[in-house]
Scaffold this motif. Structure first.
Motif, short mmCIF file in Angstrom:
data_model
loop_
_atom_site.label_atom_id
_atom_site.label_comp_id
_atom_site.label_asym_id
_atom_site.label_seq_id
_atom_site.Cartn_x
_atom_site.Cartn_y
_atom_site.Cartn_z
N GLN A 22 0.83 -1.21 0.00
CA GLN A 22 0.00 0.00 0.00
C GLN A 22 0.86 1.26 0.00
OE1 GLN A 22 -2.48 -0.62 3.51
NE2 GLN A 22 -4.29 -0.33 2.26
N ASN A 23 1.85 1.28 0.87
CA ASN A 23 2.69 2.47 1.00
C ASN A 23 3.46 2.77 -0.27
OD1 ASN A 23 1.84 2.80 3.64
ND2 ASN A 23 3.61 1.79 4.53
N ALA A 24 4.01 1.73 -0.89
CA ALA A 24 4.75 1.92 -2.14
C ALA A 24 3.84 2.47 -3.23
CB ALA A 24 5.39 0.61 -2.58
N PHE A 25 2.62 1.96 -3.29
CA PHE A 25 1.66 2.42 -4.31
C PHE A 25 1.27 3.87 -4.08
CE2 PHE A 25 -2.82 2.82 -5.72
CZ PHE A 25 -2.62 2.64 -7.08
N ILE A 26 0.94 4.23 -2.85
CA ILE A 26 0.54 5.60 -2.54
C ILE A 26 1.71 6.57 -2.76
CG2 ILE A 26 -0.19 7.17 -0.70
CD1 ILE A 26 -2.43 5.46 -1.80
N LEU A 27 2.92 6.14 -2.43
CA LEU A 27 4.10 6.99 -2.66
C LEU A 27 4.24 7.32 -4.14
CD1 LEU A 27 6.73 8.35 -1.79
CD2 LEU A 27 7.85 6.12 -2.01
N ARG A 28 4.09 6.32 -4.98
CA ARG A 28 4.24 6.56 -6.43
C ARG A 28 3.14 7.46 -6.96
NH1 ARG A 28 4.03 5.09 -11.80
NH2 ARG A 28 6.10 4.86 -12.70
N GLN A 29 1.91 7.21 -6.52
CA GLN A 29 0.81 8.06 -6.97
C GLN A 29 0.97 9.49 -6.47
OE1 GLN A 29 -0.25 5.44 -9.26
NE2 GLN A 29 -1.88 6.97 -9.10
N GLY A 30 1.52 9.62 -5.26
CA GLY A 30 1.76 10.96 -4.73
C GLY A 30 2.81 11.70 -5.53
N LEU A 31 3.84 11.01 -5.95
CA LEU A 31 4.88 11.63 -6.78
C LEU A 31 4.32 12.06 -8.13
CD1 LEU A 31 7.84 9.25 -5.91
CD2 LEU A 31 7.76 11.71 -5.46
N LEU A 32 3.42 11.24 -8.65
CA LEU A 32 2.80 11.56 -9.95
C LEU A 32 1.65 12.56 -9.79
CD1 LEU A 32 2.68 7.98 -11.52
CD2 LEU A 32 4.20 9.85 -12.16
N ARG A 33 1.22 12.80 -8.55
CA ARG A 33 0.07 13.66 -8.26
C ARG A 33 -1.18 13.18 -8.99
NH1 ARG A 33 2.13 19.88 -7.45
NH2 ARG A 33 4.07 19.38 -6.37
N GLN A 34 -1.42 11.89 -8.94
CA GLN A 34 -2.56 11.29 -9.62
C GLN A 34 -3.53 10.68 -8.59
OE1 GLN A 34 -0.96 8.53 -12.46
NE2 GLN A 34 -0.32 10.13 -13.89
N HIS A 35 -4.72 11.28 -8.48
CA HIS A 35 -5.80 10.74 -7.65
C HIS A 35 -5.36 10.53 -6.20
CE1 HIS A 35 -7.32 10.09 -11.65
NE2 HIS A 35 -6.47 9.14 -11.89
N VAL A 36 -4.53 11.44 -5.69
CA VAL A 36 -3.96 11.26 -4.36
C VAL A 36 -5.04 11.22 -3.28
CG1 VAL A 36 -2.40 12.22 -2.63
CG2 VAL A 36 -1.79 12.32 -5.05
N PHE A 37 -5.99 12.14 -3.35
CA PHE A 37 -7.00 12.21 -2.30
C PHE A 37 -7.84 10.95 -2.23
CE2 PHE A 37 -11.26 13.12 -0.73
CZ PHE A 37 -10.97 13.71 0.50
N ILE A 38 -8.40 10.52 -3.36
CA ILE A 38 -9.31 9.38 -3.35
C ILE A 38 -8.57 8.09 -2.98
CG2 ILE A 38 -9.05 8.95 -5.83
CD1 ILE A 38 -12.21 8.40 -3.68
N LEU A 39 -7.33 7.93 -3.44
CA LEU A 39 -6.58 6.71 -3.14
C LEU A 39 -6.15 6.68 -1.67
CD1 LEU A 39 -4.41 6.40 -6.38
CD2 LEU A 39 -6.53 5.19 -5.81
#
Length: 202
Positions: A22-39
């Protein structure tokens, strides 16, 4: 009640801060700034739901169902190996890692992946439902509720902090080489967790 809430928060934080799928996935999405809030919300709310079920007593039932644990373990390992392969493939093609500059990825595939990381990982059930739920037996009444709320709040603080805090690393990840390293690390983490799950079945 306050001490029970703090105890739940600290224990919940200690379980989720460790590097995981989970953490690795959220970190990558956060770096890409993609759907951060909903995820981040999905991860935190899912943890809160499972913690609530554990505090309510479901942990004992799951611990007594080896077939259920075996099925989730096998499915989780397969999913993690698949995602590890995808991460390694991304790492070999650094040009596709400029996704942060090329617009938003589709929401629903990201949501599906997020849900899979959450509910196909037996560690999630062991940590939230079984362990946190089991330890809640030390409290009664409102103190037990405060313990559960404290543990759940740790998930919200962590996932939103990770998702939105990841952008502080954006200067580092302006280079494709940094994305390559990140995806290799993500692939290794996913593969290692998958192997650890398979070892439970042997």
């Amino acid at each position: 009640m306050f001490s029970a809430a703090i105890s739940g928060f600290l224990l919940g934080a200690s379980l989720i801060i460790a590097i995981g799928a989970q953490n690795a996935f959220i970190l990558r999405q956060g770096l890409l700034r993609q759907h951060v809030f909903i995820l981040s919300l999905i991860c935190a709310a899912s943890d809160a739901l499972l913690i609530g079920l554990g505090v309510a007593g479901l942990g004992t039932l799951i611990a007594q169902s080896p077939r259920l644990i075996t099925g989730v373990t096998a499915g989780g390992a397969l999913f993690l190996f698949t995602y590890a392969a995808i991460a390694f493939r991304r790492a070999m093609k650094p040009e596709v890692l400029q996704a942060a500059k090329s617009g938003e990825a589709r929401l629903w595939p990201a949501v599906a992946a997020c849900l899979a990381f959450t509910f196909l990982n037996p560690h999630v059930y062991l940590d939230t439902v079984v362990l946190l739920g089991g330890l809640s037996a030390a409290y009664e009444g409102q103190a037990r509720l405060a313990y559960g709320l404290g543990a759940a709040s740790a998930s919200f603080v962590w996932f939103f902090g990770l998702g939105y805090g990841a952008r502080l690393l954006e200067p580092v990840f302006a280079r494709p080489a940094a994305w390559r390293v990140l995806d290799v690390l993500i692939g290794l983490v996913m593969a290692a967790i998958g192997l650890s799950l398979l070892s439970r079945l042997v």
